[in-house]
Design a protein around this motif. Structure first.
Motif, mmCIF file in Angstrom:
data_model
loop_
_atom_site.group_PDB
_atom_site.id
_atom_site.type_symbol
_atom_site.label_atom_id
_atom_site.label_comp_id
_atom_site.label_asym_id
_atom_site.label_seq_id
_atom_site.Cartn_x
_atom_site.Cartn_y
_atom_site.Cartn_z
ATOM 1 N N LYS A 99 0.832 -1.211 0.000
ATOM 2 C CA LYS A 99 0.000 0.000 0.000
ATOM 3 C C LYS A 99 0.855 1.246 0.000
ATOM 4 N N GLY A 112 -4.681 5.374 -0.994
ATOM 5 C CA GLY A 112 -6.070 4.928 -1.004
ATOM 6 C C GLY A 112 -6.367 3.828 -2.012
ATOM 7 N N ASP A 157 -6.380 0.484 -0.410
ATOM 8 C CA ASP A 157 -7.566 0.257 0.438
ATOM 9 C C ASP A 157 -8.749 -0.141 -0.429
ATOM 10 N N ARG A 197 -0.520 11.721 2.313
ATOM 11 C CA ARG A 197 0.647 12.092 1.518
ATOM 12 C C ARG A 197 0.924 13.578 1.695
ATOM 13 N N LYS A 233 -2.840 17.971 -1.400
ATOM 14 C CA LYS A 233 -3.460 17.872 -0.076
ATOM 15 C C LYS A 233 -3.563 19.206 0.679
ATOM 16 N N GLY A 262 6.822 9.595 7.740
ATOM 17 C CA GLY A 262 6.926 8.156 7.465
ATOM 18 C C GLY A 262 5.552 7.572 7.230
ATOM 19 N N PHE A 263 5.529 6.294 6.905
ATOM 20 C CA PHE A 263 4.252 5.599 6.704
ATOM 21 C C PHE A 263 4.042 4.671 7.885
ATOM 22 N N ASN A 264 2.974 4.880 8.638
ATOM 23 C CA ASN A 264 2.791 4.122 9.863
ATOM 24 C C ASN A 264 1.294 3.858 10.099
ATOM 25 N N LEU A 283 -10.413 9.006 1.790
ATOM 26 C CA LEU A 283 -10.917 7.978 2.703
ATOM 27 C C LEU A 283 -10.921 8.488 4.141
ATOM 28 N N ASN A 284 -9.950 9.347 4.444
ATOM 29 C CA ASN A 284 -9.783 9.718 5.850
ATOM 30 C C ASN A 284 -10.976 10.474 6.425
HETATM 31 P P1 ADP Z 1 -4.681 9.232 -1.425
HETATM 32 O O1 ADP Z 1 -5.127 7.952 -2.070
HETATM 33 O O2 ADP Z 1 -4.852 10.456 -2.272
HETATM 34 O O3 ADP Z 1 -3.312 9.140 -0.851
HETATM 35 P P2 ADP Z 1 -6.855 8.741 0.448
HETATM 36 O O4 ADP Z 1 -7.454 9.574 1.542
HETATM 37 O O5 ADP Z 1 -7.791 8.247 -0.599
HETATM 38 O O6 ADP Z 1 -5.644 9.539 -0.188
HETATM 39 O O7 ADP Z 1 -6.174 7.446 1.110
HETATM 40 C C1 ADP Z 1 -5.019 7.524 1.838
HETATM 41 C C2 ADP Z 1 -4.872 6.242 2.641
HETATM 42 O O8 ADP Z 1 -3.491 6.061 2.953
HETATM 43 C C3 ADP Z 1 -5.588 6.282 3.954
HETATM 44 O O9 ADP Z 1 -5.904 4.968 4.343
HETATM 45 C C4 ADP Z 1 -4.512 6.882 4.887
HETATM 46 O O10 ADP Z 1 -4.752 6.578 6.226
HETATM 47 C C5 ADP Z 1 -3.290 6.200 4.368
HETATM 48 N N1 ADP Z 1 -2.031 6.929 4.566
HETATM 49 C C6 ADP Z 1 -1.542 7.935 3.813
HETATM 50 N N2 ADP Z 1 -0.348 8.349 4.294
HETATM 51 C C7 ADP Z 1 -0.082 7.591 5.374
HETATM 52 C C8 ADP Z 1 1.009 7.522 6.320
HETATM 53 N N3 ADP Z 1 2.042 8.344 6.233
HETATM 54 N N4 ADP Z 1 0.950 6.592 7.282
HETATM 55 C C9 ADP Z 1 -0.112 5.756 7.373
HETATM 56 N N5 ADP Z 1 -1.168 5.768 6.545
HETATM 57 C C10 ADP Z 1 -1.159 6.666 5.550
#
Ligand code: ADP
Length: 495
Positions: A19, A22, A25, A309, A314, A363-365, A390-391
């Motif tokens: 992942k 989004g 997901d 992101r 954003k 970071g991604f967490n 999604l958030n």
């Molecule tokens: P996009 O697809 O434009 O990045 P969305 O809101 O559709 O935005 O989905 C983003 C998804 O990725 C969500 O599930 C969000 O929680 C997750 N996400 C994005 N960045 C991070 C991060 N740095 N750490 C954890 N989850 C993240």
């Protein structure tokens, strides 16, 4: 038509395997929902290094499947994961996919992405025989899979047996089109006769997204509002002209939420579960979050979160611009994200300046993302555009009230509580500037201070239902519509 459909769902990422945003997901949750409705769904994605290291239960179902790519015979393996009735297949070619990132490093995209995802798209079609699954419909997602409709409709090697399979192409984000130097035409073995403005050519370059939009039997995008927005220059990213020619075949189907993963009564990442009937656990989640990010902050004052992101889309600079005023209202900010250096620097400066109120985690967490959704009071989404988002849906489930810009899926989902006190689930602003954003945040903080009104708002928001069931049904209806149409999109012939 048989009521149970055979659906090949092709995506470059899908939870729980890999992942970056989004799209993963949506791929994981929508395929699961469709499969749960009794359809035979097979997901196909690349076998990345992180899939290899993820400890998933995988079985090799085909070895060294041969396919023609760029005038040569190439081989790949197919691995399979089973989760209930859902099967996910992985195309394994280590030269192209055994890398740390999906699309690149934090500094740059991989220079051979044009070749990698062209290879993947061709391999998916070759895998149909290998996995012995001839689908009714191939559901392609974003530019990484956009060459599939082109390959299907234009029989490059003169032996494509699946020309009649129908395709749906879903645009998750029109800004990422997969545009490459025309030189890659030779590397991916695309004949000159197909390098046309009615197809893949775009200002002298290759544009994979454009090919998907042109050749797919139908197009969809991920919210009703974004389906309209992409027809105008502000959101059309140069493809609004082509999209307008296909406007009748564009559907807007909102994404949903997998509540088995994102719900405060069952979330395994959060300190204490809570629900609309018993909100008490949220306070413990807030204390836990503040502790986790090292903020000593009054638990009775509002905490605002952001997860996502760090990209122009954003509206991150709007968060930076209002930070001082927000902090001045005794509010804390907790931001989790990864992305462009310019925004990383911008946010780190804010953290240095307001170290008692601001924490920025780069970071991604996934775990921290869940803790932020559960532990914050407000969630900021000042996006310039948002195909679905999604958030905002995750946030309302956790009673974490979103403040959003009225665009795309944010506008579809969020009802401003000042405009509609009976149904409101958040706060909205329209102008893409810090004054409008701060006005909306201020309205939210004022309401937070009112206590009881806020609790009512939280409960109402938590009861909103954006589960996948409704959206999955809409996709099935759309698949049926595509299949019942007699004629598909025509191929380019040699003349
Ligand atoms: P996009 O697809 O434009 O990045 P969305 O809101 O559709 O935005 O989905 C983003 C998804 O990725 C969500 O599930 C969000 O929680 C997750 N996400 C994005 N960045 C991070 C991060 N740095 N750490 C954890 N989850 C993240």
């Amino acid at each position: 038509m048989n009521s149970s459909l055979k659906i090949l769902f092709v995506s470059s990422e899908s939870i729980p395997f890999a992942k970056t945003g989004g799209l993963a997901d949506v791929s994981g949750s929508l395929s699961k929902a469709l499969s749960g409705m009794g359809h035979d769904v097979r997901v196909v994605m690349p076998y990345y290094e992180r899939v290899k290291k993820g400890g998933f239960d995988l079985e090799k179902v085909s070895a060294n499947v041969k396919h023609w790519f760029s005038g040569k015979l190439f081989g790949f393996d197919v691995l399979e994961n089973r989760s209930g009735s859902l099967k996910t297949y992985f195309i394994r070619n280590d030269k192209y996919f055994s890398r740390k990132g999906l699309y690149g490093t934090s500094f740059r995209e991989y220079p051979d992405n044009a070749v990698r995802f062209s290879f993947f798209s061709k391999a998916v079609l070759a895998a149909i025989e290998a996995i012995d699954f001839i689908p009714d419909i191939i559901h392609c997602n974003d530019w990484q899979t956009a060459l599939i409709p082109l390959y299907l409709k234009n029989d490059l090697e003169g032996k494509m047996p699946y020309k009649d399979i129908k395709t749906l192409f879903t645009i998750h984000n029109l800004a990422y089109q997969g545009v490459f130097n025309r030189i890659f035409r030779q590397f991916i073995g695309l004949p000159a006769r197909l390098f046309l403005s009615e197809g893949i050519e775009f200002y002298g370059q290759l544009n994979y997204m454009k090919a998907g939009i042109f050749f797919a039997d139908a197009i969809s995008t991920v919210s009703r509002k974004y389906a309209k927005e992409i027809l105008i220059p502000e959101f059309g990213c140069g493809l609004e002209g082509l999209l307008k020619t296909r406007a009748d075949e564009i559907s807007g189907i909102p994404n949903g939420v997998d509540y088995s993963k994102w719900s405060p009564d069952t979330d395994g990442f959060i300190k204490k579960s809570f629900s609309p009937d018993d909100l008490s656990g949220k306070k413990e989640c807030k204390i836990d979050l503040l502790d986790r990010v090292g903020l000593k902050f009054d638990v009775n004052r509002p905490v605002m979160g952001y997860v996502g992101r760090l990209a122009h889309q954003k509206g991150i600079e709007l968060i930076a611009k209002i930070a001082e005023k927000v902090v001045g209202m005794e509010t804390a900010l907790i931001i989790l994200g990864s992305g462009e250096e310019v925004y990383v620097d911008m946010l780190k400066k804010i953290q240095e300046k307001f170290s008692d109120n601001v924490r920025v985690v780069i970071g991604f967490n996934d775990e921290l993302a869940h803790k932020i959704e559960a532990g914050c009071d407000l969630f900021m989404m000042p996006s310039r555009y948002e195909p679905c988002g999604l958030n905002q849906m995750y946030s309302i489930r956790y009673g974490t009230i979103p403040v959003v810009r009225a665009t795309g899926g944010l506008d579809d989902v969020i009802i401003d509580v000042d405009e509609n006190p009976a149904e409101g689930n958040g706060f909205k602003f329209t102008a893409p500037d810090e004054t409008a954003f701060f006005e909306a945040v201020k309205r939210a903080i004022v309401m937070y201070n009112e206590g009881d009104t806020w609790k009512k708002l939280m409960r109402r928001a938590m009861l909103c239902d954006f589960s996948w069931d409704r959206s999955a049904k809409e996709y099935v209806k759309l698949y049926g519509k595509i299949l019942s149409r007699c004629e598909g999109r025509g191929a380019r012939d040699d003349s």
